[in-house]
Design an enzyme around this catalytic site. Sequence first.
Site, PDB file in Angstrom:
ATOM      1  N   THR A  12       9.412  -1.611   5.192  1.00 39.22           N
ATOM      2  CA  THR A  12      10.061  -1.011   6.358  1.00 39.22           C
ATOM      3  C   THR A  12      11.560  -1.276   6.264  1.00 39.22           C
ATOM      4  OG1 THR A  12       8.067  -1.442   7.636  1.00 39.22           O
ATOM      5  CG2 THR A  12      10.080  -0.964   8.881  1.00 39.22           C
ATOM      6  N   GLU A  24       4.582   2.361   5.644  1.00 43.29           N
ATOM      7  CA  GLU A  24       3.211   1.861   5.790  1.00 43.29           C
ATOM      8  C   GLU A  24       2.909   1.574   7.260  1.00 43.29           C
ATOM      9  OE1 GLU A  24       0.680   1.545   3.480  1.00 43.29           O
ATOM     10  OE2 GLU A  24      -0.272   1.267   5.422  1.00 43.29           O
ATOM     11  N   GLU A  48      -2.620  -5.606  10.112  1.00 39.73           N
ATOM     12  CA  GLU A  48      -3.301  -6.764   9.549  1.00 39.73           C
ATOM     13  C   GLU A  48      -4.594  -6.987  10.329  1.00 39.73           C
ATOM     14  OE1 GLU A  48      -0.656 -10.149   9.212  1.00 39.73           O
ATOM     15  OE2 GLU A  48       0.843  -8.915   8.220  1.00 39.73           O
ATOM     16  N   CYS A  81       5.847  -7.644  11.993  1.00 34.90           N
ATOM     17  CA  CYS A  81       6.431  -6.305  12.099  1.00 34.90           C
ATOM     18  C   CYS A  81       7.115  -6.018  13.428  1.00 34.90           C
ATOM     19  CB  CYS A  81       5.352  -5.256  11.841  1.00 34.90           C
ATOM     20  SG  CYS A  81       4.832  -5.231  10.123  1.00 34.90           S
ATOM     21  N   LYS A 107      10.507  -7.895  14.376  1.00 32.96           N
ATOM     22  CA  LYS A 107      11.639  -7.613  13.486  1.00 32.96           C
ATOM     23  C   LYS A 107      11.995  -6.131  13.474  1.00 32.96           C
ATOM     24  CE  LYS A 107       9.641  -6.912   8.871  1.00 32.96           C
ATOM     25  NZ  LYS A 107       9.935  -5.508   8.724  1.00 32.96           N
ATOM     26  N   ARG A 111       3.542 -15.363  11.291  1.00 34.88           N
ATOM     27  CA  ARG A 111       4.940 -14.966  11.516  1.00 34.88           C
ATOM     28  C   ARG A 111       5.145 -14.529  12.971  1.00 34.88           C
ATOM     29  NH1 ARG A 111       5.803 -11.374   6.064  1.00 34.88           N
ATOM     30  NH2 ARG A 111       3.590 -10.955   6.413  1.00 34.88           N
TER      31      ARG A 111
HETATM   32  N1  LIG Z   1       2.380  -6.946   7.112  1.00 32.85           N
HETATM   33  C1  LIG Z   1       2.199  -5.822   7.767  1.00 32.85           C
HETATM   34  O1  LIG Z   1       1.317  -5.708   8.629  1.00 32.85           O
HETATM   35  C2  LIG Z   1       3.068  -4.622   7.498  1.00 32.85           C
HETATM   36  C3  LIG Z   1       2.663  -3.361   7.964  1.00 32.85           C
HETATM   37  C4  LIG Z   1       3.500  -2.267   7.686  1.00 32.85           C
HETATM   38  C5  LIG Z   1       4.689  -2.437   6.993  1.00 32.85           C
HETATM   39  N2  LIG Z   1       5.049  -3.692   6.573  1.00 32.85           N
HETATM   40  C6  LIG Z   1       6.293  -3.820   5.817  1.00 32.85           C
HETATM   41  O2  LIG Z   1       5.951  -3.954   4.437  1.00 32.85           O
HETATM   42  C7  LIG Z   1       6.859  -4.844   3.782  1.00 32.85           C
HETATM   43  C8  LIG Z   1       6.093  -5.979   3.138  1.00 32.85           C
HETATM   44  O3  LIG Z   1       5.472  -6.724   4.168  1.00 32.85           O
HETATM   45  P1  LIG Z   1       4.368  -7.835   3.829  1.00 32.85           P
HETATM   46  O4  LIG Z   1       3.853  -8.310   5.127  1.00 32.85           O
HETATM   47  O5  LIG Z   1       3.429  -7.298   2.811  1.00 32.85           O
HETATM   48  O6  LIG Z   1       5.314  -8.939   3.153  1.00 32.85           O
HETATM   49  P2  LIG Z   1       4.877 -10.263   2.375  1.00 32.85           P
HETATM   50  O7  LIG Z   1       5.928 -11.256   2.659  1.00 32.85           O
HETATM   51  O8  LIG Z   1       3.451 -10.584   2.668  1.00 32.85           O
HETATM   52  O9  LIG Z   1       4.941  -9.840   0.826  1.00 32.85           O
HETATM   53  C9  LIG Z   1       6.107  -9.552   0.142  1.00 32.85           C
HETATM   54  C10 LIG Z   1       5.889  -9.876  -1.325  1.00 32.85           C
HETATM   55  O10 LIG Z   1       7.014  -9.401  -2.074  1.00 32.85           O
HETATM   56  C11 LIG Z   1       7.288 -10.342  -3.097  1.00 32.85           C
HETATM   57  N3  LIG Z   1       8.662 -10.129  -3.586  1.00 32.85           N
HETATM   58  C12 LIG Z   1       9.831 -10.460  -3.006  1.00 32.85           C
HETATM   59  N4  LIG Z   1      10.876 -10.064  -3.780  1.00 32.85           N
HETATM   60  C13 LIG Z   1      10.345  -9.453  -4.868  1.00 32.85           C
HETATM   61  C14 LIG Z   1      10.890  -8.823  -6.005  1.00 32.85           C
HETATM   62  N5  LIG Z   1      12.198  -8.728  -6.178  1.00 32.85           N
HETATM   63  N6  LIG Z   1      10.059  -8.315  -6.943  1.00 32.85           N
HETATM   64  C15 LIG Z   1       8.704  -8.404  -6.776  1.00 32.85           C
HETATM   65  N7  LIG Z   1       8.131  -8.979  -5.687  1.00 32.85           N
HETATM   66  C16 LIG Z   1       8.935  -9.494  -4.753  1.00 32.85           C
HETATM   67  C17 LIG Z   1       7.049 -11.679  -2.427  1.00 32.85           C
HETATM   68  O11 LIG Z   1       6.882 -12.706  -3.381  1.00 32.85           O
HETATM   69  C18 LIG Z   1       5.788 -11.369  -1.618  1.00 32.85           C
HETATM   70  O12 LIG Z   1       4.627 -11.628  -2.373  1.00 32.85           O
HETATM   71  C19 LIG Z   1       7.848  -5.280   4.856  1.00 32.85           C
HETATM   72  O13 LIG Z   1       8.971  -4.447   4.827  1.00 32.85           O
HETATM   73  C20 LIG Z   1       7.085  -5.059   6.158  1.00 32.85           C
HETATM   74  O14 LIG Z   1       7.932  -4.815   7.246  1.00 32.85           O
HETATM   75  C21 LIG Z   1       4.264  -4.771   6.795  1.00 32.85           C
END
Ligand SMILES: NC(=O)c1ccc[n+]([C@@H]2O[C@H](COP(=O)([O-])OP(=O)(O)OC[C@H]3O[C@@H](n4cnc5c(N)ncnc54)[C@H](O)[C@@H]3O)[C@@H](O)[C@H]2O)c1
Length: 429
Positions: free
Chosen positions: A122, A150, A154, A259, A262, A326
């Site tokens: 996001t 996305e 969760e 989410c 933030k 979080r």
């Molecule tokens: N968690 C949710 O429910 C959800 C839902 C929709 C959208 N999102 C969005 O999706 C994105 C990811 O969220 P998440 O909850 O999966 O995050 P997360 O923190 O669980 O996972 C992020 C992953 O990215 C890896 N990472 C960081 N820098 C990297 C790099 N340079 N190269 C490769 N890997 C790298 C980290 O090690 C980590 O494993 C965010 O922008 C979030 O806002 C999350």
Amino acid sequence: MSPAREPIAVIGTGYVGLVTAAGFAELGNEVWCVDIDADKIARLEAGEIPIYEPGLAESIAGSRERLHFSTDLAPALEHARLLFVAVGTPPTYSGDADLSAVHAVVDAMPPSDRHALVMKSTVPVGTGASIKRTFAARGKDGFRYVSCPEFLKEGTALPDFRNPDRVVVGDDGNWAGDAVVDLYAPLDAPIVRTDVASAEMVKLASNAFLATKISFINEIANVCEETGADVLEVAKGMGLDERIGRHFLRPGIGFGGSCFPKDVSALKQLAGNSGYHFQLLTAVIEVNELQKRRVISKLQKHLGTLVGKTVALLGLAFKPDTDDMREASSLVLAARLQADGATVRAFDPIAEDEARRLMPGVEFADSALGALEGADAVVLVTEWSEFRGIDWSAAAERMPGRLLIDGRNFLDAATLREAGFAYEGIGQR
Ligand SMILES: NC(=O)c1ccc[n+]([C@@H]2O[C@H](COP(=O)([O-])OP(=O)(O)OC[C@H]3O[C@@H](n4cnc5c(N)ncnc54)[C@H](O)[C@@H]3O)[C@@H](O)[C@H]2O)c1
């Protein structure tokens, strides 16, 4: 025989990345997963799932031969042309989104006429345009860019992947947008095709709207408490109106998670940076912060001072069926209770490891009944379904003070009262 599915890469194997990888592997795609966290990759290679998400372990085990895990980008670039980016975009101190992980991925891309970044993370509106400018400035104009935000939740992330309400694809009208649409075709979901900036805004606006709905019903609940109406009846009556809808009209002790807080703050900052003062979102955030703290005054109303009192917290994760802590309401609540001189005893079925790290001074029990032992009051913070099965008569015998604040209006008030508890929900008569 059905045509071969396109191999893809997923960069970032957190909640979104792993679920996306597992979902596409179920559909038959080879998926090349990359993460900078070597420990996480080693665990995934060993068949261990680093997060708790229902059904994920089974899904990954079922498609294990199509999933490849590495800290090295090279195999992903070699095998896939679509590189899904699912790295974190946490808030900075100012409330803007921290895009450093996204920039690190962009910086790592080689010049190419064959690849596209597909942004699942996001990001603020304008990020895609800025990445395309970066590519152009570095002689990588051939690298394509697609915004594919996305919307998974969760706790139900895999069913959400398999049966999305919609798939949003924002692109510039080149091969990459079509390729992403083809990838999602087997899911038979409504596809919204648009430009990159609008796709970015769909995500932020959707989360901001849902958060607004929560803060709205929380304020209605608070007014119900003052006026003698019952918010559960009110929400039911409102929700049957098709224009309103019944989802997200459940009052409680505030939203948390990785989410909503933030993304609402990022949209507010984005508007501010563009010269527009988004007043409504300022209120949504403030209402949410106050809502987390209202439990304290409910406890004080019954117990007087909290100094020397023991308060049990049931559920710590930001919502049930996840280990994600979080921005969980439990963090604010525990800190406020401790600051007011109370001892906090807590139990969560899944999130304890992470909670121990984030909640210094809190005593952890290994069962719900264990957390209630000797407590003056209990607050239900996260509505894990197993809490409905607690033997409240047995609980009452262990608690010197029989006060229960139901922060999610989840338990049956009559059962609690029968067991001798003073029961108070949120906005209930
Ligand atoms: N968690 C949710 O429910 C959800 C839902 C929709 C959208 N999102 C969005 O999706 C994105 C990811 O969220 P998440 O909850 O999966 O995050 P997360 O923190 O669980 O996972 C992020 C992953 O990215 C890896 N990472 C960081 N820098 C990297 C790099 N340079 N190269 C490769 N890997 C790298 C980290 O090690 C980590 O494993 C965010 O922008 C979030 O806002 C999350």
